[in-house]
Design a protein around this motif. Structure first.
Motif, PDB file in Angstrom:
ATOM      1  N   UNK A   1      31.446  41.803  25.961  1.00 42.41           N
ATOM      2  CA  UNK A   1      31.541  42.401  27.299  1.00 42.41           C
ATOM      3  C   UNK A   1      31.668  41.307  28.358  1.00 42.41           C
ATOM      4  N   UNK A   2      30.877  40.244  28.220  1.00 44.26           N
ATOM      5  CA  UNK A   2      30.913  39.166  29.219  1.00 44.26           C
ATOM      6  C   UNK A   2      32.268  38.444  29.230  1.00 44.26           C
ATOM      7  N   UNK A   3      32.823  38.248  28.040  1.00 40.55           N
ATOM      8  CA  UNK A   3      34.106  37.546  27.973  1.00 40.55           C
ATOM      9  C   UNK A   3      35.224  38.405  28.564  1.00 40.55           C
ATOM     10  N   UNK A   4      35.214  39.688  28.224  1.00 39.12           N
ATOM     11  CA  UNK A   4      36.217  40.582  28.818  1.00 39.12           C
ATOM     12  C   UNK A   4      36.043  40.609  30.335  1.00 39.12           C
ATOM     13  N   UNK A   5      34.793  40.728  30.773  1.00 40.61           N
ATOM     14  CA  UNK A   5      34.533  40.806  32.213  1.00 40.61           C
ATOM     15  C   UNK A   5      35.082  39.569  32.923  1.00 40.61           C
ATOM     16  N   UNK A   6      34.871  38.395  32.343  1.00 43.51           N
ATOM     17  CA  UNK A   6      35.362  37.169  32.984  1.00 43.51           C
ATOM     18  C   UNK A   6      36.887  37.195  33.091  1.00 43.51           C
ATOM     19  N   UNK A   7      37.554  37.510  31.973  1.00 43.44           N
ATOM     20  CA  UNK A   7      39.020  37.581  32.000  1.00 43.44           C
ATOM     21  C   UNK A   7      39.497  38.567  33.071  1.00 43.44           C
ATOM     22  N   UNK A   8      38.904  39.758  33.065  1.00 43.09           N
ATOM     23  CA  UNK A   8      39.435  40.808  33.943  1.00 43.09           C
ATOM     24  C   UNK A   8      39.028  40.603  35.400  1.00 43.09           C
ATOM     25  N   UNK A   9      37.854  40.013  35.611  1.00 48.01           N
ATOM     26  CA  UNK A   9      37.437  39.757  37.000  1.00 48.01           C
ATOM     27  C   UNK A   9      38.348  38.714  37.641  1.00 48.01           C
ATOM     28  N   UNK A  10      38.804  37.757  36.862  1.00 43.16           N
ATOM     29  CA  UNK A  10      39.774  36.789  37.389  1.00 43.16           C
ATOM     30  C   UNK A  10      41.110  37.480  37.669  1.00 43.16           C
ATOM     31  N   UNK A  11      41.471  38.428  36.829  1.00 45.86           N
ATOM     32  CA  UNK A  11      42.756  39.124  37.025  1.00 45.86           C
ATOM     33  C   UNK A  11      42.834  39.779  38.407  1.00 45.86           C
ATOM     34  N   UNK A  12      41.698  40.242  38.887  1.00 44.54           N
ATOM     35  CA  UNK A  12      41.686  40.920  40.193  1.00 44.54           C
ATOM     36  C   UNK A  12      42.074  39.973  41.335  1.00 44.54           C
ATOM     37  N   UNK A  13      41.878  38.674  41.108  1.00 40.63           N
ATOM     38  CA  UNK A  13      42.325  37.706  42.118  1.00 40.63           C
ATOM     39  C   UNK A  13      43.821  37.430  42.025  1.00 40.63           C
ATOM     40  N   UNK A  14      44.490  38.198  41.185  1.00 38.09           N
ATOM     41  CA  UNK A  14      45.959  38.170  41.115  1.00 38.09           C
ATOM     42  C   UNK A  14      46.512  39.486  41.633  1.00 38.09           C
ATOM     43  N   UNK A  15      46.171  40.581  40.939  1.00 42.27           N
ATOM     44  CA  UNK A  15      46.795  41.876  41.269  1.00 42.27           C
ATOM     45  C   UNK A  15      46.453  42.347  42.672  1.00 42.27           C
ATOM     46  N   UNK A  16      45.174  42.282  43.046  1.00 41.01           N
ATOM     47  CA  UNK A  16      44.788  42.801  44.371  1.00 41.01           C
ATOM     48  C   UNK A  16      45.361  41.932  45.497  1.00 41.01           C
ATOM     49  N   UNK A  17      45.559  40.663  45.198  1.00 41.07           N
ATOM     50  CA  UNK A  17      46.134  39.758  46.206  1.00 41.07           C
ATOM     51  C   UNK A  17      47.601  40.129  46.462  1.00 41.07           C
ATOM     52  N   UNK A  18      48.286  40.514  45.389  1.00 38.80           N
ATOM     53  CA  UNK A  18      49.678  40.962  45.541  1.00 38.80           C
ATOM     54  C   UNK A  18      49.763  42.223  46.386  1.00 38.80           C
ATOM     55  N   UNK A  19      48.837  43.157  46.162  1.00 36.20           N
ATOM     56  CA  UNK A  19      48.808  44.376  46.989  1.00 36.20           C
ATOM     57  C   UNK A  19      48.468  43.982  48.428  1.00 36.20           C
ATOM     58  N   UNK A  20      47.550  43.022  48.571  1.00 33.86           N
ATOM     59  CA  UNK A  20      47.196  42.527  49.907  1.00 33.86           C
ATOM     60  C   UNK A  20      48.416  41.960  50.631  1.00 33.86           C
ATOM     61  N   UNK A  21      49.278  41.258  49.904  1.00 31.49           N
ATOM     62  CA  UNK A  21      50.510  40.729  50.520  1.00 31.49           C
ATOM     63  C   UNK A  21      51.333  41.863  51.141  1.00 31.49           C
TER      64      UNK A  21
END
Ligand code: SF4
Ligand code: FE
Length: 489
Positions: free
Chosen positions: A285-305
């Motif tokens: 769970x922790x490893x998945x969480x780390x991978x996916x929590x970092x992903x949010x600093x990609x996808x949500x930033x694109x929506x923010x653009x």
């Protein structure tokens, strides 16, 4: 075939034959139903981008299994560069779709299970890793979508899985034979589930010995008998049913989640990647969480653009773009958005190699990134709404423009600056409405809080991962405190 075309992917959804219910009705094709079509198109964009010549380096990668070119959404990251490229790819996708395009949850889950099965084999002498590599090869070779089915329904949250009155509140094994296992339960909020060819199912929390039957990880095709998808509603989703659909804001894309029910589903041995090794569930769970929590600093930033661009455009057509407070608000929005991206890139830059050889992001920075994601998109949205003005939510329908009696009033009174086409102003306002209040707000706002774990989950990880004792020692040294074991505090 290592890369599927967008068209082939869309037709593959029709052939999938999985059981999807929308508003109480079993639907035939998620790519054609008006409610579920935009999310299918967002997923399809992950294929389209990989087809583009000038996007190959970002959207494709070389498989470490076959050596073939594969879609980066199926790639196991094997370097810091891979981790960084994933974040950049997700930002690009966010810019293209302004929603959750869904495919990264499965990607992050595959990277997690790849590393965890390796660790399981080393500890328990099992052969899960090779099974998973075979599955991964199938995914990469056929360029398939996987959904990460993690979050259980959880029942009474004060009780552990095996203590629940209804044992099915966490997905668990109910039968076992030499051929495989039978599982029962339901997974909630499953991103892109209805647009996925395969489901990867993993535990949702750390487990104890008495929860052994809940420690299961496996993959099954979406059309497996006993699997049912119940589609999640979103604000303003029925605008997609309106003729013309011009008030939807985002004309092409959307995100989607579903409840996935597993009603005594058989899983063959070769698709089981964990069975009873409860002690490894927490690490998974922790490893998945780390991978996916970092992903949010990609996808949500694109929506923010997209949102920042829309807000800047509205300011221009309304004649406020030179006002100092509007410039200040836009600067603030950019600052917040880039701060999110910086966290994700930093977590990738400090990535490390797991025992399996696959790389993982720095977990502390990934959690910091995601905690910021639970806050900043709300502030960016508030500023966008501030710039947009109240017309954002009081504006007539775009269809009113077509009425011969009132269309002229819409044109005259909603144009803003004299050289502006009222329709363009209304369209950009509708897009802001979609991202901050409508179907898009599920992706940009609520998912930013709860997706990949709610804020408190990040606080717990940040507290655990930060070395407070070391920090205290730095302070003590500089101010002359020399603590011995028997010193008074
Ligand atoms: Fe991908 Fe972002 Fe959606 Fe997660 S929330 S699946 S990272 S687009
Ligand atoms: Fe998500």
């Amino acid at each position: 075939m290592a890369l599927m075309t967008r068209e082939k992917y869309i037709s593959s959804l029709k052939e999938l034959g999985h059981h999807v219910f929308i508003q109480g009705e079993l639907i035939q094709n998620v790519a054609e139903h008006p409610i579920s079509r935009p999310p299918a198109m967002a997923m399809a964009e992950t294929y389209f981008q990989a087809e583009q010549e000038d996007r190959q380096s970002l959207f494709t990668a070389r498989s470490h299994i076959s050596g073939e070119t594969v879609n980066r959404f199926t790639h196991i990251q094997h370097s810091v560069e891979d981790l960084v490229k994933k974040i950049l790819m997700l930002r690009e996708m966010g810019r293209k779709t302004a929603c959750c395009f869904q495919r990264c949850a499965g990607l992050d889950c595959m990277n997690t299970v790849y590393a965890i099965t390796y660790d399981l084999d080393r500890t328990h002498g099992t052969d899960y890793h090779q099974r998973f590599v075979d599955f991964l090869n199938h995914i990469q070779t056929n360029d398939l979508v996987t959904a990460a089915c993690m979050t259980d329904t959880k029942g009474d949250r004060s009780l552990s899985p095996s203590k629940q009155a209804d044992k099915d509140q966490y997905l668990h094994m109910v039968d076992e034979s030499k051929d495989g296992i039978v599982v029962r339960g339901a997974k909630l909020h499953i991103t892109g589930a209805v647009n996925s060819h395969e489901l990867i199912v993993v535990p949702t929390r750390a487990l104890q010995e008495e929860d052994r039957d809940y420690a299961v990880a496996f993959a099954i095709p979406a059309d497996t008998e006993g699997v049912t998808f119940i589609y999640g509603r979103q604000p303003s989703d029925t605008r997609r049913l309106e003729e013309g659909g011009s008030d939807v804001g985002n004309l092409y894309y959307g995100g989607c989640e579903a409840m996935v029910v597993f009603d005594d589903v058989f899983v063959p041995q070769e698709r089981i990647f964990m069975k009873g090794e409860y002690a490894m569930a927490g690490r998974l769970v922790e490893l998945f969480a780390a991978h996916h929590r970092a992903s949010y600093g990609g996808c949500k930033v694109g929506v923010g653009d997209v949102l920042i661009g829309a807000a800047a455009a509205v300011a221009e057509v309304q004649g406020t773009s030179n006002a100092s407070h509007v410039k200040d608000k836009l600067a603030e929005m950019i600052h917040l958005n880039e701060t999110l991206h910086a966290g994700a890139l930093a977590s990738a830059g400090k990535g490390y190699q797991t025992a399996s050889g696959a790389y993982a992001v720095d977990p502390l920075l990934a959690n910091v990134c995601k905690l910021n994601v639970t806050r900043f998109p709300f502030e960016i949205s508030r500023l966008a709404q501030d710039i947009a003005g109240g017309l954002l939510v009081t504006m007539p329908s775009l269809d009113d423009k077509d009425n011969p009696q009132i269309g002229k009033y819409i044109d005259k009174y909603l144009a803003g600056k004299s050289d502006v086409d009222s329709e363009n102003r209304m369209r950009i306002l509708r897009l802001i409405e979609n991202i901050t209040l409508g179907t898009g707000a599920v992706s940009y706002l609520t998912e930013s809080i709860h997706g990949a774990g709610s804020p408190q989950a990040q606080k717990i990880m940040i507290t655990r991962l930060a070395d407070l004792e070391a920090a205290k020692r730095y302070a003590f040294k500089l101010c002359g405190i020399n603590l011995r074991d028997d010193s008074p505090k």
